[in-house]
Design a protein around this motif. Structure first.
Motif, PDB file in Angstrom:
ATOM      1  N   PHE A   1      -8.906 -31.545  35.527  1.00  0.00           N
ATOM      2  CA  PHE A   1      -8.272 -30.363  34.945  1.00  0.00           C
ATOM      3  C   PHE A   1      -6.863 -30.627  34.420  1.00  0.00           C
ATOM      4  CE2 PHE A   1     -11.489 -28.651  37.805  1.00  0.00           C
ATOM      5  CZ  PHE A   1     -12.094 -27.713  36.986  1.00  0.00           C
TER       6      PHE A   1
ATOM      7  N   MET B   1     -10.892 -29.437  30.670  1.00  0.00           N
ATOM      8  CA  MET B   1      -9.579 -29.286  30.030  1.00  0.00           C
ATOM      9  C   MET B   1      -9.601 -28.108  29.075  1.00  0.00           C
ATOM     10  SD  MET B   1      -7.438 -31.470  31.208  1.00  0.00           S
ATOM     11  CE  MET B   1      -6.123 -31.351  30.016  1.00  0.00           C
TER      12      MET B   1
ATOM     13  N   ILE C   1     -18.451 -38.531  32.345  1.00  0.00           N
ATOM     14  CA  ILE C   1     -17.248 -37.884  32.881  1.00  0.00           C
ATOM     15  C   ILE C   1     -16.292 -37.453  31.773  1.00  0.00           C
ATOM     16  CG2 ILE C   1     -16.000 -40.049  33.240  1.00  0.00           C
ATOM     17  CD1 ILE C   1     -16.028 -37.439  35.894  1.00  0.00           C
ATOM     18  N   ILE C   2     -16.321 -38.169  30.645  1.00  0.00           N
ATOM     19  CA  ILE C   2     -15.399 -37.832  29.553  1.00  0.00           C
ATOM     20  C   ILE C   2     -15.763 -36.466  28.965  1.00  0.00           C
ATOM     21  CG2 ILE C   2     -14.477 -38.601  27.318  1.00  0.00           C
ATOM     22  CD1 ILE C   2     -13.739 -40.367  29.765  1.00  0.00           C
TER      23      ILE C   2
ATOM     24  N   LYS D   1     -14.782 -33.814  31.591  1.00  0.00           N
ATOM     25  CA  LYS D   1     -13.338 -33.546  31.621  1.00  0.00           C
ATOM     26  C   LYS D   1     -12.909 -32.787  30.368  1.00  0.00           C
ATOM     27  CE  LYS D   1      -8.741 -35.131  32.295  1.00  0.00           C
ATOM     28  NZ  LYS D   1      -7.815 -36.021  32.956  1.00  0.00           N
ATOM     29  N   ASN D   2     -13.533 -33.121  29.238  1.00  0.00           N
ATOM     30  CA  ASN D   2     -13.192 -32.416  28.006  1.00  0.00           C
ATOM     31  C   ASN D   2     -13.487 -30.921  28.148  1.00  0.00           C
ATOM     32  OD1 ASN D   2     -12.266 -32.258  25.417  1.00  0.00           O
ATOM     33  ND2 ASN D   2     -14.245 -32.735  24.493  1.00  0.00           N
TER      34      ASN D   2
END
Lengths: 341, 132
Positions: A147, A239, A231-232, A235-236
């Motif tokens: 986050f 975020m 995971i990218i 996370k995107n």
């Protein structure tokens, strides 16, 4: 079989998220709308509950005293267990919140032949309670890496300690294991201990099963069901959620949506359940009051200001004649009647 | 409401804790990393892109156990091309820039693989050659 309902409820939730998220176009419901709704319910509900509690008066000074009260100079006061000053109350609360001090005093009572009733110290609940709560805290802190950007050093350090055994890849987190151990104990306790089993309700079992399912889906996602778990991408999305511009770029596996949905349910359920002990521990008058009722008068906020204090002397003045007539002893006799002189 | 003096600051602290990611980021989502494709223009890997994105760490862990613990250095052959099991011997032959390939995602996701406790990136290896 009270706990069966909790299992069924959690299985139903898993099916809803697992199947629902696979319907085209439902990603935004499970990935964006429900998490937003859940966090709003969590914060709003939490604040609402605290304010409701803050509006309830505390009629009496009711701190639990577990040690020697402040008395004469040569009698040593137990400052933590019978605090009289705010600073002592703060110290007591701190230990209560961080070390569950009152749970440390937990005892087990048993009846033996005779009949003979025995009490003995029982620290298991305290040990596994601490294990569970601290594991959960570490897990919540660890998730912050999804986050925030850039990631501060302290977060990497906590994660490094949690993964220090370097088992497998991705590295095994110790808190994942200790959380499950803690949960299993807390659940087993409700089943095995007859007295606790008798008073356990669905709303005791449900959070345990729900948190267990969250932990298991998280572990499965990290170590086993890794298809489409990039995971990218995740996370995107995370975020995007915290900057109010959520996007779901690529396909994310169903296990992720199940995990997220269960967390959303936990957040939404939190303020309306026993889990509010998180805020409630600070609001409990038996812990957060100082035992100073002899030094400072505790005024009941419920008192009607129109009702004035009525002393015994005043009472006797009002009813003396009737009391004498009824033969009730009085402190001050009736003035001698004039005609008798 | 009673005890406003302590309860309201307490609630403010609670809300600040819960909304930590919102104010910490300052509404800037940042850009997700785009790992650099092999500078040599290589298009084939030992597995598909999707598999490698999700599971490369498990593949590397397996290779590490094969080679270092079981002494099994057998060559992996994919579509007629041979790959020796190893980070430097296989992966970094094509993905030669650690900073632009490995680190770009690992930094973003706060992953600290301990590969580099033992391995050297091609750049580091080259500088070691020079000093020797």
């Amino acid at each position: 079989m009270k706990y069966a309902f909790s299992f069924l409820a959690v299985i139903a939730l898993i099916l809803i998220a697992g199947l629902g998220s696979q319907i085209p176009g439902m990603h935004y419901l499970f990935g964006v709308a429900i998490p937003y709704l859940a966090i709003m319910l969590f914060v709003g509900g939490f604040v609402y509950r605290i304010i409701q509690w803050a509006k309830s008066p505390v009629p009496f000074s009711i701190p639990t005293t577990c040690g020697q009260a402040a008395s004469l100079d040569f009698i040593k006061q137990d400052k933590l267990d019978c605090p009289t000053k705010t600073s002592e109350v703060v110290a007591r609360m701190f230990l209560e919140v961080f070390l569950f001090r009152s749970l440390f005093r937990n005892t087990k009572s048993e009846i033996h032949d005779g009949p003979k009733l025995t009490y003995e110290s029982s620290k298991w609940l305290w040990v596994f309670g601490l294990l569970f709560h601290y594991s959960f805290l570490v897990i919540v802190i660890r998730h912050m890496r999804l986050f925030i950007e850039p990631i501060p050093r302290w977060l990497t350090a906590i994660e490094g300690v949690d993964a220090m055994l370097q088992i497998g890849a991705p590295t095994l987190y110790l808190s994942s294991i200790t959380l499950l151990i803690g949960l299993l104990f807390l659940f087993a306790r409700r089943l095995m201990n007859r007295q606790v089993r008798y008073i356990s309700l669905n709303n005791d079992y449900f959070p345990l099963v729900l948190i267990f399912a969250i932990a298991v889906t998280g572990i499965l996602m990290r170590y086993f069901l890794r298809t489409d778990i990039d995971i990218i991408n995740i996370k995107n999305l995370a975020m995007g959620l915290v900057t109010f511009s959520p996007v779901i770029g690529a396909k994310i596996g169903a296990i992720f949506y199940i995990h997220l949905f269960l967390v959303s349910i936990l957040l939404a359920y939190f303020p309306f359940s026993k889990l509010m002990h998180m805020g409630g521990v600070f609001m409990s008058p038996t812990r957060n009051m100082a035992n100073d009722s002899r030094a400072k008068r505790h005024i009941n906020p419920w008192n009607d200001p129109n009702i004035k204090p009525h002393s015994y002397a005043g009472y006797e003045d009002e009813f003396r004649e009737f009391m004498v007539e009824a033969g009730i002893p009085v402190e001050k006799e009736l003035p001698a009647a004039k005609d008798e002189v | 409401m009673y005890n406003k003096g302590t309860i309201i600051p307490g609630l403010i602290i609670f809300v600040l804790f819960v909304t930590f990611p919102i104010w910490f980021n300052g509404f800037k989502a940042g850009t997700p990393p785009k790992p650099e494709l092999p500078p040599g223009g290589e298009k084939k890997c030992v597995e598909s892109v999707e598999y490698m994105r999700a599971n490369h760490m498990q593949l590397l862990d397996e290779w590490r156990d094969n080679v270092l613990r079981d002494g099994n250095r057998s060559v992996v052959t994919v579509e007629g091309k041979d790959y020796r099991k190893g980070l430097q011997m296989a992966c970094m032959q094509c993905h030669s820039n650690k900073e632009k390939f490995c680190d770009s995602c690992h930094t973003y996701a706060a992953v600290n693989p301990y590969c580099w406790d033992c391995h050297l990136s091609p750049k580091e290896a080259a500088s070691k050659e020079e000093t020797r």
